[in-house]
Write an enzyme that holds these catalytic residues in place. Structure first.
Site, PDB file in Angstrom:
ATOM      1  N   LEU A  19       2.511  -6.184  -5.584  1.00  0.00           N
ATOM      2  CA  LEU A  19       2.855  -5.442  -4.381  1.00  0.00           C
ATOM      3  C   LEU A  19       4.253  -4.873  -4.569  1.00  0.00           C
ATOM      4  O   LEU A  19       5.125  -5.544  -5.113  1.00  0.00           O
ATOM      5  CB  LEU A  19       2.838  -6.354  -3.150  1.00  0.00           C
ATOM      6  CG  LEU A  19       1.505  -6.997  -2.785  1.00  0.00           C
ATOM      7  CD1 LEU A  19       1.700  -7.984  -1.650  1.00  0.00           C
ATOM      8  CD2 LEU A  19       0.494  -5.935  -2.402  1.00  0.00           C
ATOM      9  N   ASP A  20       4.464  -3.640  -4.108  1.00  0.00           N
ATOM     10  CA  ASP A  20       5.812  -3.089  -4.188  1.00  0.00           C
ATOM     11  C   ASP A  20       6.573  -3.429  -2.912  1.00  0.00           C
ATOM     12  O   ASP A  20       6.050  -4.067  -2.003  1.00  0.00           O
ATOM     13  CB  ASP A  20       5.790  -1.584  -4.489  1.00  0.00           C
ATOM     14  CG  ASP A  20       5.048  -0.771  -3.455  1.00  0.00           C
ATOM     15  OD1 ASP A  20       5.014  -1.190  -2.283  1.00  0.00           O
ATOM     16  OD2 ASP A  20       4.521   0.290  -3.808  1.00  0.00           O
ATOM     17  N   MET A  21       7.808  -2.979  -2.812  1.00  0.00           N
ATOM     18  CA  MET A  21       8.671  -3.342  -1.700  1.00  0.00           C
ATOM     19  C   MET A  21       8.136  -2.892  -0.344  1.00  0.00           C
ATOM     20  O   MET A  21       8.406  -3.513   0.664  1.00  0.00           O
ATOM     21  CB  MET A  21      10.071  -2.742  -1.909  1.00  0.00           C
ATOM     22  CG  MET A  21      10.851  -3.409  -3.014  1.00  0.00           C
ATOM     23  SD  MET A  21      11.328  -5.082  -2.585  1.00  0.00           S
ATOM     24  CE  MET A  21      12.546  -4.768  -1.340  1.00  0.00           C
ATOM     25  N   THR A  23       4.989  -2.699   0.651  1.00  0.00           N
ATOM     26  CA  THR A  23       3.595  -3.085   0.825  1.00  0.00           C
ATOM     27  C   THR A  23       3.493  -4.555   1.222  1.00  0.00           C
ATOM     28  O   THR A  23       4.236  -5.391   0.714  1.00  0.00           O
ATOM     29  CB  THR A  23       2.815  -2.858  -0.482  1.00  0.00           C
ATOM     30  OG1 THR A  23       3.025  -1.519  -0.896  1.00  0.00           O
ATOM     31  CG2 THR A  23       1.343  -3.098  -0.309  1.00  0.00           C
ATOM     32  N   ARG A 113      -0.837   5.485  -2.205  1.00  0.00           N
ATOM     33  CA  ARG A 113       0.326   6.309  -1.866  1.00  0.00           C
ATOM     34  C   ARG A 113       0.288   7.656  -2.588  1.00  0.00           C
ATOM     35  O   ARG A 113       0.545   8.704  -2.001  1.00  0.00           O
ATOM     36  CB  ARG A 113       1.589   5.535  -2.238  1.00  0.00           C
ATOM     37  CG  ARG A 113       2.812   6.024  -1.552  1.00  0.00           C
ATOM     38  CD  ARG A 113       3.938   5.045  -1.665  1.00  0.00           C
ATOM     39  NE  ARG A 113       3.591   3.884  -0.845  1.00  0.00           N
ATOM     40  CZ  ARG A 113       4.064   2.672  -1.036  1.00  0.00           C
ATOM     41  NH1 ARG A 113       4.890   2.435  -2.015  1.00  0.00           N
ATOM     42  NH2 ARG A 113       3.713   1.681  -0.263  1.00  0.00           N
TER      43      ARG A 113
END
Length: 123
Positions: A19-21, A23, A113
């Site tokens: 997961l990115d920042m 999400t 995204r």
């Protein structure tokens, strides 16, 4: 602890996905590297389901492009995805925010995204 040797057993845990920042979500963790790799490979066709709020005008043309896999972003082609539009709340029909349920099997980095960015929308 191993009963015979008395030594502590060390676990080598591997996350499945990331997961990115920006999400939120669930990360599965396993000690089986082969299983983790199999879960991540697009060839395994495992469905990943995301709930995302998109900002911008969502048209049937844009939905068709996503569903048919006709989206390219920064020289990366994205395959077909199932997209279900969640019903808007009463009184919010004119809003440019739309909640979607997106199902895909590719699992490419920032896939959701990027697909919507290619269509002039943000997630």
């Amino acid at each position: 602890t191993n009963k015979k040797s008395g030594k502590q057993r060390q676990w080598h845990l591997k996350p499945i996905g990331r997961l990115d920042m920006q999400t939120e979500g669930l990360i599965l963790v396993t000690n089986d590297g082969d299983f983790a790799r199999e879960m991540e490979l697009p060839a395994s066709k495992i469905q990943r389901v995301y709930r995302a709020r998109v900002h911008g005008r969502l048209t049937s043309y844009k939905l068709d492009r996503i569903r048919q896999g006709r989206v390219r972003y920064e020289d990366i082609r994205y395959g077909p995805m199932k997209v279900d539009v969640e019903r808007p709340r009463r009184g919010t029909r004119s809003s440019t925010n739309t909640w979607l349920r997106v199902t895909c099997t590719e699992g490419k980095n920032r896939q959701i995204r990027n697909v919507f960015a290619a269509l002039g929308m943000t997630v």
